[in-house]
Design a protein around this motif. Structure first.
Motif, PDB file in Angstrom:
ATOM      1  N   ASP A  71      48.161  58.973  28.548  1.00  0.00           N
ATOM      2  CA  ASP A  71      47.459  60.163  28.457  1.00  0.00           C
ATOM      3  C   ASP A  71      47.877  61.402  29.384  1.00  0.00           C
ATOM      4  O   ASP A  71      48.450  61.018  30.244  1.00  0.00           O
ATOM      5  N   PRO A  72      47.659  62.668  29.038  1.00  0.00           N
ATOM      6  CA  PRO A  72      48.195  63.823  29.854  1.00  0.00           C
ATOM      7  C   PRO A  72      47.613  63.506  31.470  1.00  0.00           C
ATOM      8  O   PRO A  72      48.344  63.971  32.397  1.00  0.00           O
TER       9      PRO A  72
ATOM     10  N   ALA B 232      64.696  53.104  22.270  1.00  0.00           N
ATOM     11  CA  ALA B 232      63.616  53.297  22.833  1.00  0.00           C
ATOM     12  C   ALA B 232      62.143  53.209  21.898  1.00  0.00           C
ATOM     13  O   ALA B 232      61.230  52.559  22.531  1.00  0.00           O
TER      14      ALA B 232
ATOM     15  N   GLN C 145      65.179  55.349  30.642  1.00  0.00           N
ATOM     16  CA  GLN C 145      64.549  55.361  29.474  1.00  0.00           C
ATOM     17  C   GLN C 145      63.696  54.101  29.153  1.00  0.00           C
ATOM     18  O   GLN C 145      62.733  54.597  28.348  1.00  0.00           O
TER      19      GLN C 145
ATOM     20  N   ILE D 169      55.763  55.762  30.241  1.00  0.00           N
ATOM     21  CA  ILE D 169      55.235  56.845  30.661  1.00  0.00           C
ATOM     22  C   ILE D 169      54.437  57.955  29.567  1.00  0.00           C
ATOM     23  O   ILE D 169      53.307  58.430  29.395  1.00  0.00           O
ATOM     24  N   GLN D 170      55.365  57.834  28.158  1.00  0.00           N
ATOM     25  CA  GLN D 170      54.976  58.648  27.147  1.00  0.00           C
ATOM     26  C   GLN D 170      53.641  58.232  26.518  1.00  0.00           C
ATOM     27  O   GLN D 170      53.003  58.542  25.662  1.00  0.00           O
ATOM     28  N   ALA D 171      53.566  56.824  26.667  1.00  0.00           N
ATOM     29  CA  ALA D 171      52.109  56.238  26.071  1.00  0.00           C
ATOM     30  C   ALA D 171      51.063  56.341  26.955  1.00  0.00           C
ATOM     31  O   ALA D 171      49.972  56.252  26.264  1.00  0.00           O
TER      32      ALA D 171
ATOM     33  N   ASP E  58      60.376  55.604  30.675  1.00  0.00           N
ATOM     34  CA  ASP E  58      59.961  56.782  30.237  1.00  0.00           C
ATOM     35  C   ASP E  58      59.480  56.490  28.960  1.00  0.00           C
ATOM     36  O   ASP E  58      58.189  57.277  28.584  1.00  0.00           O
ATOM     37  N   SER E  59      59.725  55.355  28.210  1.00  0.00           N
ATOM     38  CA  SER E  59      58.957  54.930  27.109  1.00  0.00           C
ATOM     39  C   SER E  59      57.493  54.678  27.270  1.00  0.00           C
ATOM     40  O   SER E  59      56.785  54.761  26.643  1.00  0.00           O
TER      41      SER E  59
ATOM     42  N   ALA F 246      59.101  50.999  23.238  1.00  0.00           N
ATOM     43  CA  ALA F 246      57.851  51.479  23.380  1.00  0.00           C
ATOM     44  C   ALA F 246      56.900  50.779  22.555  1.00  0.00           C
ATOM     45  O   ALA F 246      55.915  50.577  23.225  1.00  0.00           O
TER      46      ALA F 246
ATOM     47  N   GLN G 264      53.856  48.662  24.320  1.00  0.00           N
ATOM     48  CA  GLN G 264      52.383  49.006  23.907  1.00  0.00           C
ATOM     49  C   GLN G 264      51.735  47.856  23.531  1.00  0.00           C
ATOM     50  O   GLN G 264      50.457  47.432  23.951  1.00  0.00           O
TER      51      GLN G 264
ATOM     52  N   ARG H 278      49.580  60.983  33.184  1.00  0.00           N
ATOM     53  CA  ARG H 278      51.115  61.316  33.545  1.00  0.00           C
ATOM     54  C   ARG H 278      50.941  62.469  34.730  1.00  0.00           C
ATOM     55  O   ARG H 278      51.774  62.465  35.513  1.00  0.00           O
TER      56      ARG H 278
END
Length: 200
Positions: A155-156, A17, A145, A151-153, A148-149, A21, A25, A159
């Motif tokens: 900002d709040p 992952a 997975q 989505i984690q990039a 999700d990698s 990610a 990016q 999301r």
């Protein structure tokens, strides 16, 4: 039958992952760019464009335990249940010979099995084996997975915006299912009316 949808809505091997990610990016500025003229397109066209391109990106970065075409058949069987070759071919928009070849390869891997068709003694139905269900679950986990990698990039706020988008997409799917059900009922009523007319 449910309306057409990508068969890996929920995704084999785990790990990698962080590398994905980083790749995500680095590729984001290019992949996020809208096609020329997309800003002037109706919202439906823009939505479909983003979904198709995102799914293509995830598919490209997923580790496939079986070829994508075979994985799609596994997913269709998960959604449809035991099915005839012809039904699967229609769901996949391919010819019966092509689907038969895919099923034979899955059967060789013990991922699907043939069982007698209770409605036609001359026919068989294709269904998932326990190994097939496990393979599909692992594949969906792998795809999850990858997304999700990404989505984690975000900002709040972005999301949080995805939660609103998910609710809207769920509404679209509900509308699609209602429309498909209505069309099926209308076709059935028309067929029954024609049969009654012919009988009279």
């Amino acid at each position: 039958m449910k309306p057409d949808h990508h068969p890996f809505a929920p995704p084999l091997a785990s790990g990698a992952a962080p590398a994905r990610a980083t790749h995500a990016q680095s590729a984001a500025p290019r992949s996020a760019a809208a096609p020329h003229g997309a800003a002037d397109s109706p919202v439906g066209a823009q939505l479909l464009d983003r979904i198709v391109r995102l799914n293509r990106w995830v598919a490209h970065h997923t580790t496939w335990a079986v070829p994508l075409a075979q994985a799609r058949v596994l997913s269709q069987l998960s959604d449809l249940g035991p099915s005839r070759i012809g039904d699967l071919a229609r769901a996949e928009h391919c010819s019966q010979p092509t689907l038969t070849t895919l099923v034979q390869r899955l059967q060789e891997q013990a991922l699907v099995e043939r069982t007698p068709d209770p409605d036609d003694a001359r026919a068989t139905r294709i269904s998932l084996t326990p190994a097939g269900r496990q393979a599909l679950a692992r594949l969906r986990h792998e795809r999850a997975q990858v997304i999700d990698s990404l989505i984690q990039a975000l900002d709040p706020a972005q999301r949080h915006g995805l939660q609103d988008a998910l609710r809207a997409l769920s509404g679209l799917l509900d509308a699609a299912y209602r429309q498909a059900s209505s069309q099926t009922n209308q076709a059935s009523q028309t067929s029954q009316a024609n049969q009654t007319s012919q009988a009279n």
